[in-house]
Design an enzyme around this catalytic site. Structure first.
Site, PDB file in Angstrom:
ATOM      1  N   VAL A   8     -12.855 -14.587  17.264  1.00 11.32           N
ATOM      2  CA  VAL A   8     -12.591 -15.364  18.466  1.00 11.32           C
ATOM      3  C   VAL A   8     -11.208 -15.986  18.319  1.00 11.32           C
ATOM      4  O   VAL A   8     -10.696 -16.147  17.201  1.00 11.32           O
ATOM      5  CB  VAL A   8     -13.653 -16.463  18.700  1.00 11.32           C
ATOM      6  CG1 VAL A   8     -14.995 -15.852  19.083  1.00 11.32           C
ATOM      7  CG2 VAL A   8     -13.791 -17.361  17.484  1.00 11.32           C
ATOM      8  N   SER A   9     -10.613 -16.361  19.449  1.00 12.56           N
ATOM      9  CA  SER A   9      -9.240 -16.867  19.417  1.00 12.56           C
ATOM     10  C   SER A   9      -9.177 -18.343  19.051  1.00 12.56           C
ATOM     11  O   SER A   9      -8.239 -18.776  18.376  1.00 12.56           O
ATOM     12  CB  SER A   9      -8.569 -16.635  20.779  1.00 12.56           C
ATOM     13  OG  SER A   9      -8.509 -15.255  21.076  1.00 12.56           O
ATOM     14  N   THR A  10     -10.130 -19.159  19.496  1.00 12.70           N
ATOM     15  CA  THR A  10     -10.113 -20.599  19.244  1.00 12.70           C
ATOM     16  C   THR A  10     -11.468 -21.052  18.721  1.00 12.70           C
ATOM     17  O   THR A  10     -12.484 -20.355  18.859  1.00 12.70           O
ATOM     18  CB  THR A  10      -9.778 -21.374  20.531  1.00 12.70           C
ATOM     19  OG1 THR A  10     -10.834 -21.172  21.489  1.00 12.70           O
ATOM     20  CG2 THR A  10      -8.456 -20.900  21.119  1.00 12.70           C
ATOM     21  N   GLN A  13     -14.571 -21.297  21.128  1.00 10.60           N
ATOM     22  CA  GLN A  13     -15.361 -20.121  21.481  1.00 10.60           C
ATOM     23  C   GLN A  13     -16.420 -19.866  20.412  1.00 10.60           C
ATOM     24  O   GLN A  13     -16.314 -20.347  19.277  1.00 10.60           O
ATOM     25  CB  GLN A  13     -14.440 -18.899  21.630  1.00 10.60           C
ATOM     26  CG  GLN A  13     -13.408 -19.053  22.735  1.00 10.60           C
ATOM     27  CD  GLN A  13     -12.399 -17.923  22.740  1.00 10.60           C
ATOM     28  OE1 GLN A  13     -12.143 -17.308  21.715  1.00 10.60           O
ATOM     29  NE2 GLN A  13     -11.831 -17.648  23.895  1.00 10.60           N
TER      30      GLN A  13
END
Length: 201
Positions: A8-10, A13
């Site tokens: 996931v990017s952050t 999430q």
């Protein structure tokens, strides 16, 4: 052995959806990472790629979980294939361990190469059009020798404004007067009138 990779990017999430899908697909081990897909430095991905061995298969939930771009994705999968490692994407149902999956990735590679050729052709056409109009790209040329540098320094110094010459205070007043002053003349004329006055007139 199937090895999963979830990303996931952050931190806001969640990995739950990816983890459930990878577990259901039969992955014996799943690596998790929180990092932007645009970043080249992804330590967990590097760890996964180093852990895989000949005969293993790397499994992701979706293609964009692995590659930063189509070019990067193809490079990673090609490097895995050279080591005898397969690749699966669950959402797109791509499996390079099958003939159909290999064909799809060959098509992806052809599309990526086609895109690079188009970009190169557009760049060359733009540069040719600019040269035809007298515009040359690149950095401006530097001075060839010390003589040209000295000429440039002199021209720059000649453009500087110069201050007007200072005038002494005495020069601005003009030459001193040699004749009688207006006050002295008035006094003289008054004296003459007194001398010529006669009583009884």
């Amino acid at each position: 052995m199937d090895i999963g990779y979830a990303r996931v990017s952050t931190g806001e999430q969640t990995l739950d959806l990816q983890l459930d899908a990878l577990t259901k697909a039969g992955c014996g081990k799943v690596y998790r990472e929180t990092a932007s897909g645009a970043k080249a430095d992804r330590p967990v991905l590097e760890e996964v790629l180093g852990y895989l061995r000949n005969g293993d298969t790397l499994v992701v939930w979706r293609l964009d979980r692995l590659g930063r771009s189509l070019k990067h994705l193809i490079e990673v999968v090609a490097a895995l294939a050279a080591r005898g490692i397969g690749f699966k994407s669950l959402t797109e149902q791509i499996d390079t361990t099958t003939p159909g999956g290999k064909l799809i990735f060959h098509v992806f590679g052809a599309l990526a190469e086609f895109e690079r050729d188009l970009i190169r052709e557009r760049t060359q056409a733009g540069l040719a059009a600019a040269r035809a109009r007298g515009r040359l790209g690149g950095r401006p040329r530097k001075l060839a020798d010390a003589k040209q540098l000295e000429l440039a320094r002199r021209s720059t110094a000649g453009d500087r404004p110069t201050s007007p010459p200072s005038v002494p205070p005495s020069a601005s007043r003009g030459p001193p007067s040699t004749g009688p002053s207006r006050t002295a003349g008035s006094t003289l004329r008054g004296t003459m009138r007194l001398d010529t006055w006669r009583p009884g007139r």
